[in-house]
Design a protein around this motif. Structure first.
Motif, PDB file in Angstrom:
ATOM      1  N   HIS A 172      53.384   1.761 -19.555  1.00  0.00           N
ATOM      2  CA  HIS A 172      52.885   3.087 -19.412  1.00  0.00           C
ATOM      3  C   HIS A 172      53.671   4.048 -20.369  1.00  0.00           C
ATOM      4  O   HIS A 172      54.892   3.832 -20.421  1.00  0.00           O
ATOM      5  N   ILE A 173      52.788   4.875 -21.212  1.00  0.00           N
ATOM      6  CA  ILE A 173      53.687   6.002 -21.965  1.00  0.00           C
ATOM      7  C   ILE A 173      53.637   7.186 -21.223  1.00  0.00           C
ATOM      8  O   ILE A 173      52.693   7.583 -20.887  1.00  0.00           O
ATOM      9  N   VAL A 174      54.942   7.558 -20.966  1.00  0.00           N
ATOM     10  CA  VAL A 174      55.201   9.028 -20.061  1.00  0.00           C
ATOM     11  C   VAL A 174      55.433  10.109 -20.984  1.00  0.00           C
ATOM     12  O   VAL A 174      56.244   9.943 -21.797  1.00  0.00           O
ATOM     13  N   CYS A 175      54.849  11.020 -20.760  1.00  0.00           N
ATOM     14  CA  CYS A 175      55.003  12.202 -21.804  1.00  0.00           C
ATOM     15  C   CYS A 175      55.278  13.407 -20.700  1.00  0.00           C
ATOM     16  O   CYS A 175      54.994  13.625 -19.787  1.00  0.00           O
ATOM     17  N   TYR A 176      56.617  14.193 -21.112  1.00  0.00           N
ATOM     18  CA  TYR A 176      56.894  15.410 -20.659  1.00  0.00           C
ATOM     19  C   TYR A 176      57.477  16.397 -21.629  1.00  0.00           C
ATOM     20  O   TYR A 176      57.624  16.071 -22.665  1.00  0.00           O
ATOM     21  N   TYR A 177      57.641  17.620 -21.312  1.00  0.00           N
ATOM     22  CA  TYR A 177      58.084  18.639 -22.027  1.00  0.00           C
ATOM     23  C   TYR A 177      59.259  19.425 -21.875  1.00  0.00           C
ATOM     24  O   TYR A 177      59.346  19.743 -20.299  1.00  0.00           O
ATOM     25  N   ARG A 178      59.719  19.910 -22.526  1.00  0.00           N
ATOM     26  CA  ARG A 178      60.633  20.806 -22.460  1.00  0.00           C
ATOM     27  C   ARG A 178      60.323  22.377 -23.153  1.00  0.00           C
ATOM     28  O   ARG A 178      59.898  22.313 -24.188  1.00  0.00           O
ATOM     29  N   TYR A 179      60.331  23.272 -22.202  1.00  0.00           N
ATOM     30  CA  TYR A 179      59.894  24.630 -22.500  1.00  0.00           C
ATOM     31  C   TYR A 179      60.967  25.631 -22.704  1.00  0.00           C
ATOM     32  O   TYR A 179      61.891  25.754 -21.593  1.00  0.00           O
ATOM     33  N   MET A 180      61.164  26.572 -23.676  1.00  0.00           N
ATOM     34  CA  MET A 180      62.155  27.428 -23.940  1.00  0.00           C
ATOM     35  C   MET A 180      61.516  28.649 -24.224  1.00  0.00           C
ATOM     36  O   MET A 180      60.879  28.710 -25.587  1.00  0.00           O
ATOM     37  N   ARG A 181      61.481  29.987 -23.733  1.00  0.00           N
ATOM     38  CA  ARG A 181      60.897  31.001 -23.999  1.00  0.00           C
ATOM     39  C   ARG A 181      62.181  31.927 -24.279  1.00  0.00           C
ATOM     40  O   ARG A 181      63.074  32.416 -23.374  1.00  0.00           O
ATOM     41  N   PHE A 182      62.502  32.560 -25.576  1.00  0.00           N
ATOM     42  CA  PHE A 182      63.573  33.538 -25.622  1.00  0.00           C
ATOM     43  C   PHE A 182      63.270  34.982 -25.658  1.00  0.00           C
ATOM     44  O   PHE A 182      61.995  35.216 -25.984  1.00  0.00           O
ATOM     45  N   TYR A 183      64.227  35.760 -25.304  1.00  0.00           N
ATOM     46  CA  TYR A 183      64.008  37.162 -25.261  1.00  0.00           C
ATOM     47  C   TYR A 183      64.989  37.834 -26.119  1.00  0.00           C
ATOM     48  O   TYR A 183      66.057  37.288 -26.506  1.00  0.00           O
ATOM     49  N   PRO A 184      64.731  39.161 -26.870  1.00  0.00           N
ATOM     50  CA  PRO A 184      65.506  39.741 -27.737  1.00  0.00           C
ATOM     51  C   PRO A 184      67.029  40.122 -26.840  1.00  0.00           C
ATOM     52  O   PRO A 184      67.960  40.379 -27.529  1.00  0.00           O
ATOM     53  N   SER A 185      66.878  40.347 -25.887  1.00  0.00           N
ATOM     54  CA  SER A 185      68.074  40.735 -24.994  1.00  0.00           C
ATOM     55  C   SER A 185      69.086  39.705 -24.986  1.00  0.00           C
ATOM     56  O   SER A 185      70.272  39.956 -24.226  1.00  0.00           O
ATOM     57  N   GLY A 186      69.018  38.494 -25.352  1.00  0.00           N
ATOM     58  CA  GLY A 186      69.934  37.330 -25.052  1.00  0.00           C
ATOM     59  C   GLY A 186      69.606  36.416 -23.968  1.00  0.00           C
ATOM     60  O   GLY A 186      70.779  35.645 -23.767  1.00  0.00           O
TER      61      GLY A 186
END
Length: 334
Positions: A172-186
């Protein structure tokens, strides 16, 4: 514009006030003409839009219908409320809009917002020393973390399935994601999930509930290098550290982020007070094999390091990253 000297922080602070006053006067000045003598060949059709509050009383009739219907002052205000990427698209409409959008007022506010962590004085130093006083050039050439979307890393691996009747050995091919959302404040948000981009984008914000498993962290940027860290709370608090490198497929895109290192290590309970604490300030100088909790060993992960791809918010529904594994088993970020 002034020519500052390196190491004279006080000189920058004093002259910064003059610079800000000059920028404020741009909005009350007469027509702003760029230093391009050949513009005279085009005549009045490429006359830039005057800033709001222009002292000019001379009547000017523009042959374009939109310029006759829409007052120049209102058009300038519309431009001032656009983000830089929308300004770039608007600059392709006509020559008049193109040369008007080169007004440094628009790009100055965008740059100061994008690099607000560095501070106003430091941004003016970089502007003069590296970009010859051009805010637009600084926006295009200086590495910048984008905040108008989500950085997504799509990772896949093969897992052995259950053999039936001893005839075949399925995988089986398993797929997963890493999500990053940045803000200007650091600050930034992180989520590790098998859900598609269009589903995660709906709740990847600071109002997300604990059930959404969205974690908060802090980041710093130095040129094209980005250091980020967050804390996994629990009985054994674990720190997740990222070392990233910004790049772009085109000039000024900043739409790729290479994951140079992904580290986990433990911290003592007395080192942190909660998940909202600036954990990066605590672990920023740690070595890769350093941990402060013997129950949580330091690990440098070697898998799941696919580069991050930037997806703007307006494209989360149509992004190819939403395709299932059977239609896209492997994705090359480029």
């Amino acid at each position: 514009m002034y020519s500052p000297k390196v190491g004279c922080g006080e000189d920058y602070t004093v002259k910064l006030v003059v610079e800000l006053e000059n920028a404020a006067r741009l909005r009350a000045s007469h027509f702003i003409f760029p230093q391009r003598p050949w513009l005279d060949l085009y005549g009045i059709n490429v006359r830039p839009v005057p800033p709001f509050g222009s002292t000019s009383s001379k009547q000017f009739v523009d042959p374009a219908l939109i310029h006759r219907v829409l007052p120049d002052e209102l058009l300038f205000e519309i431009f001032s409320r656009m983000d830089p990427y929308t300004l770039g698209r608007a600059a392709c409409v006509c020559r008049k809009w193109r040369y008007t959008i080169r007004n440094p007022v628009f790009w100055r506010s965008a740059c100061l917002k994008a690099w607000q962590i560095a501070g106003v004085v430091e941004n003016y130093k970089v502007l003069q020393l590296k970009y010859n006083g051009s805010w637009r050039k600084m926006w295009l050439l200086r590495p910048r973390i984008r905040t108008d979307g989500i950085y997504v890393s799509r990772n896949t691996y093969i897992r052995a399935g259950v053999a039936e009747w001893k005839i075949s050995s399925p995988v089986h091919i398993v797929c997963y994601y890493r999500y990053m959302r940045f803000y200007p404040s650091g600050r930034f948000l992180y989520k590790n999930s098998s859900q598609k981009v269009k589903d995660v984008a709906k709740y990847l914000n600071f109002h997300a509930s604990k059930a959404d498993c969205v974690f908060r962290g802090n980041y710093t940027q130095s040129e094209d290098k980005v250091e980020a860290a967050l804390l996994y709370p629990g009985t054994r608090p674990t720190v997740l550290r990222f070392r990233l490198r910004l790049r772009g497929t085109t000039q000024g895109a900043n739409n790729r982020m290479d994951l140079l290192a992904l580290l986990t290590s433990g911290v003592n309970d007395n080192e942190v007070s909660g998940p909202d604490e600036d954990i990066l300030g605590i672990v920023e100088r740690w070595e890769e094999d350093e941990t402060h909790n013997p129950d949580v060993p330091a690990i440098s992960h070697k898998r799941g390091l696919t580069p991050f791809v930037f997806v703007p918010f307006e494209e989360v529904e149509t992004s190819v990253l939403n395709l299932p594994v059977e239609k896209m088993d492997y994705y090359v970020p480029g």
